[in-house]
Write an enzyme that holds these catalytic residues in place. Structure first.
Site, PDB file in Angstrom:
ATOM      1  N   PRO A   1       6.614   3.667   4.860  1.00  0.00           N
ATOM      2  CA  PRO A   1       6.606   3.415   3.409  1.00  0.00           C
ATOM      3  C   PRO A   1       6.258   1.975   3.052  1.00  0.00           C
ATOM      4  O   PRO A   1       6.684   1.028   3.722  1.00  0.00           O
ATOM      5  CB  PRO A   1       8.021   3.779   2.985  1.00  0.00           C
ATOM      6  N   CYS A   2       5.492   1.849   1.975  1.00  0.00           N
ATOM      7  CA  CYS A   2       4.855   0.564   1.689  1.00  0.00           C
ATOM      8  C   CYS A   2       5.208  -0.007   0.318  1.00  0.00           C
ATOM      9  O   CYS A   2       4.646  -1.008  -0.091  1.00  0.00           O
ATOM     10  CB  CYS A   2       3.339   0.741   1.750  1.00  0.00           C
TER      11      CYS A   2
END
Length: 364
Positions: A80-81
């Site tokens: 996840p970014c």
């Protein structure tokens, strides 16, 4: 000199983490790999994976709870970014998602794959002068991998969408290899770039789909302000028909406009006071000037989830599990399968593998 991709069987065995609805996994299989294990924390995403990867071991849980992994030639994943995203809060030191790469690293130290491929937003490279990216690269190096990374734009590889992402590829040091990224196949032809195919049109990619697909896009029903909030109208949300789409995002409220919508024009701007702008719809349809046979929307609307899936290069029959918002979340978070296919084909065929002792790294 190019070297072979090292694998134990006839096909590369692939362990996928933070898999989402399988954008990277579809690319893996299109390139000749075999996904044996996938994981995500979102229930709908894993149900989607079960529909399209029935032979894989699919785990619906927090990756930190998974203590053992199967043997694999390569580990892949897009951790996840949001903490690095230009659209997110961009305060990674206060966001626990910043350290999710450590779970990816933990899996690598357990499995000891020959290769790994990690994906993240391009903001990871710029934020804090690259401090957070350097931390990750150093950690992978200490784990025993020769690492190369590059920001790629999906439109340069035939995806009808402008979408910049950072790809990190590691090769186990004992293989004496390093991965060199594939050259773009699409773009504007210049003397230095050579002959390239033109960028893909997102209008052409979706033109056969229903022009008003009820229930497949976000509408602000019963709102006196109409379908578009002031925030939505604060910027141009319409990409030209013949060009790649703007980046497909995960929040269906922020999805950009169908290219058959009227052109948006800047009607008010106060950049000296908070960078405030106002865009409004005109009576112009730029896409009809080139071809009047193209469809026309009298009333502007956001792209549908099905159109976003097509723009992301999922197959025409792809449908994620869940309600409309969930579909958009899964599609918007995915790696475009066509971009993933380009990377993994370059890796699996050995075309992108170079002897580490002859490789001169490019200036990042």
């Amino acid at each position: 000199m190019s070297k072979n991709f090292e694998k134990n069987g006839s096909k590369p065995r692939v362990l996928s983490l933070f898999s989402g609805c399988g954008g990277m996994d579809f690319g893996v299989e299109a390139a000749g790999g075999h996904v044996i294990f996938s994981n995500d924390i979102l229930v709908d995403a894993c149900k989607t994976l079960e529909n399209y990867f029935p032979g894989a071991d699919i785990r619906t849980e927090d990756v930190s709870n998974i203590l053992t992994f199967p043997e694999a030639d390569i580990v892949v994943g897009g951790y996840p970014c949001q903490s690095f995203s230009m659209a997110g809060n961009r305060d990674p030191e206060k966001d626990e998602r910043t350290n999710l790469y450590k779970q990816f690293l933990r899996a690598i130290t357990i499995v000891r794959p020959k290769y790994f491929v990690a994906e993240n937003v391009s903001g990871l490279k710029q934020l804090s002068s690259g401090t957070f990216l350097k931390e990750q690269i150093d950690a992978y190096g200490q784990a025993g991998y020769v690492v190369n990374y590059q920001v790629l734009n999906a439109k340069d590889y035939g995806v009808p969408q402008s979408r910049k992402r950072l790809l990190i590829v590691g090769v186990r040091k004992d293989l004496n290899q390093v991965f060199n990224f594939p050259a773009p196949t699409h773009g504007k032809t210049t003397k230095s770039s050579g002959q390239l195919q033109p960028y893909a049109s997102h209008g052409e990619a979706i033109k056969d789909l229903p022009l008003w697909p009820e229930g497949e896009f976000y509408e602000r029903l019963h709102d006196p302000e109409g379908h578009f909030s002031w925030y939505y109208m604060s910027r141009n949300r319409k990409a030209k028909w013949a060009e790649p789409a703007y980046t497909v995002v995960a929040n269906f409220r922020h999805i950009t406009l169908h290219p058959a919508s009227p052109v948006m024009t800047l009607t008010w701007s106060d950049l000296a006071n908070g960078w405030k702008q106002r865009w409004d719809f005109s009576d112009q349809y730029e896409h009809l000037e080139a071809d009047p046979r193209r469809p026309k929307l009298e009333k502007a609307r956001r792209l549908s989830w099905r159109e976003c899936a097509r723009i992301q290069t999922f197959s025409n029959d792809f449908e994620p599990v869940g309600d409309t918002a969930s579909k958009f979340t899964q599609i918007g978070n995915a790696v475009p399968p066509k971009l993933a296919e380009a990377i993994f084909t370059h890796l699996f065929t050995g075309a992108g593998l170079i002897a580490a002792d002859t490789y001169l790294p490019k200036t990042k």
